[in-house]
Design an enzyme around this catalytic site. Sequence first.
Site, PDB file in Angstrom:
ATOM      1  N   GLU A   1      44.347  38.428  14.505  1.00  0.00           N
ATOM      2  CA  GLU A   1      44.388  37.029  14.065  1.00  0.00           C
ATOM      3  C   GLU A   1      43.011  36.400  13.865  1.00  0.00           C
ATOM      4  O   GLU A   1      42.770  35.290  14.336  1.00  0.00           O
ATOM      5  CB  GLU A   1      45.202  36.228  15.090  1.00  0.00           C
ATOM      6  CG  GLU A   1      44.598  36.133  16.515  1.00  0.00           C
ATOM      7  CD  GLU A   1      44.953  37.265  17.456  1.00  0.00           C
ATOM      8  OE1 GLU A   1      45.248  38.372  16.975  1.00  0.00           O
ATOM      9  OE2 GLU A   1      44.915  37.047  18.679  1.00  0.00           O
TER      10      GLU A   1
ATOM     11  N   GLU B   1      50.654  36.971  13.232  1.00  0.00           N
ATOM     12  CA  GLU B   1      49.213  36.658  13.187  1.00  0.00           C
ATOM     13  C   GLU B   1      48.987  35.202  12.784  1.00  0.00           C
ATOM     14  O   GLU B   1      48.078  34.543  13.292  1.00  0.00           O
ATOM     15  CB  GLU B   1      48.473  37.618  12.247  1.00  0.00           C
ATOM     16  CG  GLU B   1      48.656  39.108  12.553  1.00  0.00           C
ATOM     17  CD  GLU B   1      48.469  39.491  14.012  1.00  0.00           C
ATOM     18  OE1 GLU B   1      47.727  38.804  14.727  1.00  0.00           O
ATOM     19  OE2 GLU B   1      49.099  40.481  14.451  1.00  0.00           O
TER      20      GLU B   1
ATOM     21  N   HIS C   1      49.348  32.909  15.698  1.00  0.00           N
ATOM     22  CA  HIS C   1      48.159  32.883  16.557  1.00  0.00           C
ATOM     23  C   HIS C   1      47.187  31.760  16.161  1.00  0.00           C
ATOM     24  O   HIS C   1      46.326  31.380  16.968  1.00  0.00           O
ATOM     25  CB  HIS C   1      47.403  34.204  16.489  1.00  0.00           C
ATOM     26  CG  HIS C   1      47.851  35.246  17.467  1.00  0.00           C
ATOM     27  ND1 HIS C   1      47.914  35.019  18.823  1.00  0.00           N
ATOM     28  CD2 HIS C   1      48.243  36.535  17.289  1.00  0.00           C
ATOM     29  CE1 HIS C   1      48.320  36.135  19.434  1.00  0.00           C
ATOM     30  NE2 HIS C   1      48.534  37.066  18.520  1.00  0.00           N
TER      31      HIS C   1
HETATM   32  N1  BES Z   1      45.804  40.032  18.953  1.00  0.00           N
HETATM   33  C1  BES Z   1      46.683  41.112  18.788  1.00  0.00           C
HETATM   34  C2  BES Z   1      45.989  42.440  18.728  1.00  0.00           C
HETATM   35  C3  BES Z   1      45.158  42.774  19.946  1.00  0.00           C
HETATM   36  C4  BES Z   1      45.592  42.480  21.221  1.00  0.00           C
HETATM   37  C5  BES Z   1      43.935  43.396  19.800  1.00  0.00           C
HETATM   38  C6  BES Z   1      44.795  42.772  22.314  1.00  0.00           C
HETATM   39  C7  BES Z   1      43.158  43.712  20.894  1.00  0.00           C
HETATM   40  C8  BES Z   1      43.590  43.388  22.168  1.00  0.00           C
HETATM   41  C9  BES Z   1      47.557  40.940  17.548  1.00  0.00           C
HETATM   42  O1  BES Z   1      47.952  39.632  17.323  1.00  0.00           O
HETATM   43  C10 BES Z   1      48.827  41.701  17.771  1.00  0.00           C
HETATM   44  O2  BES Z   1      49.535  41.358  18.673  1.00  0.00           O
HETATM   45  N2  BES Z   1      49.102  42.700  16.949  1.00  0.00           N
HETATM   46  C11 BES Z   1      50.306  43.496  17.023  1.00  0.00           C
HETATM   47  C12 BES Z   1      51.307  43.078  16.007  1.00  0.00           C
HETATM   48  C13 BES Z   1      52.355  42.156  16.455  1.00  0.00           C
HETATM   49  C14 BES Z   1      53.377  41.946  15.346  1.00  0.00           C
HETATM   50  C15 BES Z   1      53.030  42.503  17.737  1.00  0.00           C
HETATM   51  C16 BES Z   1      49.933  44.918  16.711  1.00  0.00           C
HETATM   52  O3  BES Z   1      48.808  45.157  16.286  1.00  0.00           O
HETATM   53  O4  BES Z   1      50.787  45.785  16.850  1.00  0.00           O
HETATM   54 ZN    ZN Z   2      49.348  38.994  18.759  1.00  0.00          ZN
END
Ligand code: BES
Ligand code: ZN
Length: 627
Positions: free
Chosen positions: A292, A317, A320
Site C-alpha cells: 500500500e 491496498e 490501507h
Molecule cells: N502491507 C501488506 C504487505 C506486507 C505486510 C508487507 C507485512 C510486509 C510486511 C499488504 O497490504 C498485504 O496485506 N498484502 C497481501 C494481500 C492482501 C489481499 C491480503 C499480500 O501481499 O498477500
Molecule cells: Zn494489507
Amino acid sequence: MRKLFFALTALSLLACNNQTSPENSEHMDSDSLVIDIHTAAKPQEAVVKHLHWDAVIEMEHKRILATAHWDIVNAGSATKIIFDTKGLKITRVTLDADTGAAGYKLNAPDPVLGSALEVSITSSTKRVNISYETQADAAALQWLSPEQTAGKRFPFLFTQSQAILARTWIPCQDSPGIRFSYSADVTVPKDYLALMSAKNPTEKNSEGKYHFEQPKPIPAYLMALAVGNIDFKPLGDRTGVYAEPVTLTSAAYEFEDMGKMLSSAEQLYGKYAWNRYDVLVLPPSFPFGGMENPELTFATPTILAGDRSLVSLIAHELAHSWSGNLVTNATWNDFWLNEGFTVYFERRIMEAISGKSYADMLAYLGYGDLKQTVADLNAENMQNDTRLKLDLTGRDPDDGVTDIAYEKGYLFLCQIEKLVGRPKFDNFLKNYFQGFAFKTMTTEQFVVYLKEKLITPESGLEKELNIQQWIYDPGIPEGITIPSSERFVSVEKQAGKFFSGTLPQQLETSNWSSHEWQYFLRFLMPNLDAQKMTELDQVFHFTATKNSEIAALWLQAAIQAEYKPAYAALDEFLMRVGRRKFIKPLYETMRKNTATKEMGKVIYKKARGNYHAVSTNTLDKLMGWPY
Ligand code: BES
Ligand code: ZN
C-alpha cells in the site's frame, strides 16, 4: 491525575529500560509511552520531520548513490540523533548548510535491525545530511535483469520497505510510529521512468530527472521507489495504472473498477486523504500480492487473471489508505490494527461493488486460511503467535506476518459489528479514521477508544465481547459467528457428487467464479489422487489455467498426489513467480513428500536467483539453503 501518574510510571520505566536495553526506542504519544523494539531511534530526544532525498540510480551497477537531507527537531538538548541503517555504506555526514563533516558513529550491526547511526548534533542543529551508497545485497531492493521483466528489454528496480527494510536503502528512523513528509530528486538513465510513494510523473523525460513531493507525513515503511520501462494509463480522474508497456492494456482492463472502489471506500469511511490513487503492476518476482505505498500501490501481475476476478487485492491496498497509512500501527506488535481493519474494509468495499454473496466467499476462504494458520502454529508450538497483540521481542517483524493479523483481526471487528449493529460500527470507524488521521495507534489505545465509544460499561456488551480474550489469548475464541457462504454450499454439493462418482463434465459449474473454483479445489484437495486429478484436468484444464490463485492450489494438489503431468507447469510457475504466499506452500509441500523433496531442491536452486530477499529469507530457512 491518573494520566500524570501513568506518565511518571512510564518515565521511570524508560529510565530503567535505557540501561538494560539500549537498542530500544521510546517515544511519547499523546498520553502514553510507546516502545518500538525494532528501531534504534530515540525520537523523544531527536526526531526527523522531513526528508529531501537526492539520489542517482545506477541500473547497471545495481547501486543507489544518495544523500538524505533530514530536517530534524531536537526535543531538548540531545547531543546526538539516531538513525537506522542496514548494509549502507556511509560516505559523509554534515549538519545544516553542509559545511564541514559532522561527527558520527556507525554501531556494530544487529542481524535483524542493522546498524544504528549516531550523528552528533547541537540544540541548534536543524538538518542532518547523510551521503551513502547502497550495497548489492540491500534487502529492500530488487534489481531485475531484462529477462526477469515482462518486456525482456530493460532492467527494473523496485523497493519493498515494510516492515523494517527502508533502512537498507535510506538511513532513517525506521519505526511506524515516526512520520515525516518528503521530497526527492531522482536521476535515472534516460528511457526509464522513476516512481515513488508520492505525486508521480506520468511520462518519461529525456534527462531522466524526476522530482517528487509527498507533503503528508508518512512512516518510513511507506517509502517506495520503482524504476523501469514503465508507461501510464489513466482510468479515471483520480485513478490510473502504471505498468511495463506489454502489460499495460491488460492491467487497465483488470482494474477498470478502481474509480468505483475509491468512491465506495469514501462513502464508507470518509474522504480519501491522499492525492491520487494509482497502481503500479510490477514484474512477477514481487514478493507480495500488494503493498500500500501511498498514492501508488505496488501490485503483483499474478492478479491479472483476465476476468477481474482477483481485484479484491486492489480493494485491500486501497483500504490501507485509511487503515495503515492514515491511522498507523504504532509498532509491529500492533500489526493487526493495520491488517485486520484493512481486511474488514476490503470486504466492505467488495460487498458494495460485487454484492454480499461475493464478500461472503472472500470471508469464508479467509476463515479457512485462519484455521489452517492456527493449526500450523499450534503444531510448531508457536501458540503465542496466534494472539492479535504480538510479542516480537528479539525477532524479525516479518515473523508476525501471518493470517492471524488479517483474519482473526477481521473476525474480531465482525464480532463488534454484530454486537452493536452495522450503522453504529460504521460511524465508529469513520470517526476513528478521522480522529486519528496521520497518527499512530497501539492496541491498548484502541481498546481504550473502543471502550469509550462503543463497548461502554452502559452498553452491557463488555462481557459478551471479551476484548481481553480476543486480543491477548491464543487461538480463535469459541462461540463466535463464523463466516458462511451460500455459494460455497453449492460447491460442496458438486464436490460431493464428484467423489461419489459423477463425472466432472456432469457437475454444475457453469456460473462459477474463480472463488468457487478455489473453494472446490480446497475442498477436494485432502482426498485427491493422481487418477482423480487426471479426470479433473481433462475437463477443467487446471494445469493450463491462467488464474494464479487456482494454479497455486492445483499445483499444490499435484505435488501431494504426485500428479506428474503438472510438474512442468509447476517448474514454470516457480521460475516465474516470486509471490511468497504462492511459492512457500509449494516448496513446503514438496519438502514434506519424500517423492518430491529432491525436485523441490532442484527447482529452488535454479529459481532462487529470481526471488526477492523477502521470499528467499523465508525459503532459505525452509529449504535448508545453501546446498
Ligand atoms: N502491507 C501488506 C504487505 C506486507 C505486510 C508487507 C507485512 C510486509 C510486511 C499488504 O497490504 C498485504 O496485506 N498484502 C497481501 C494481500 C492482501 C489481499 C491480503 C499480500 O501481499 O498477500
Ligand atoms: Zn494489507
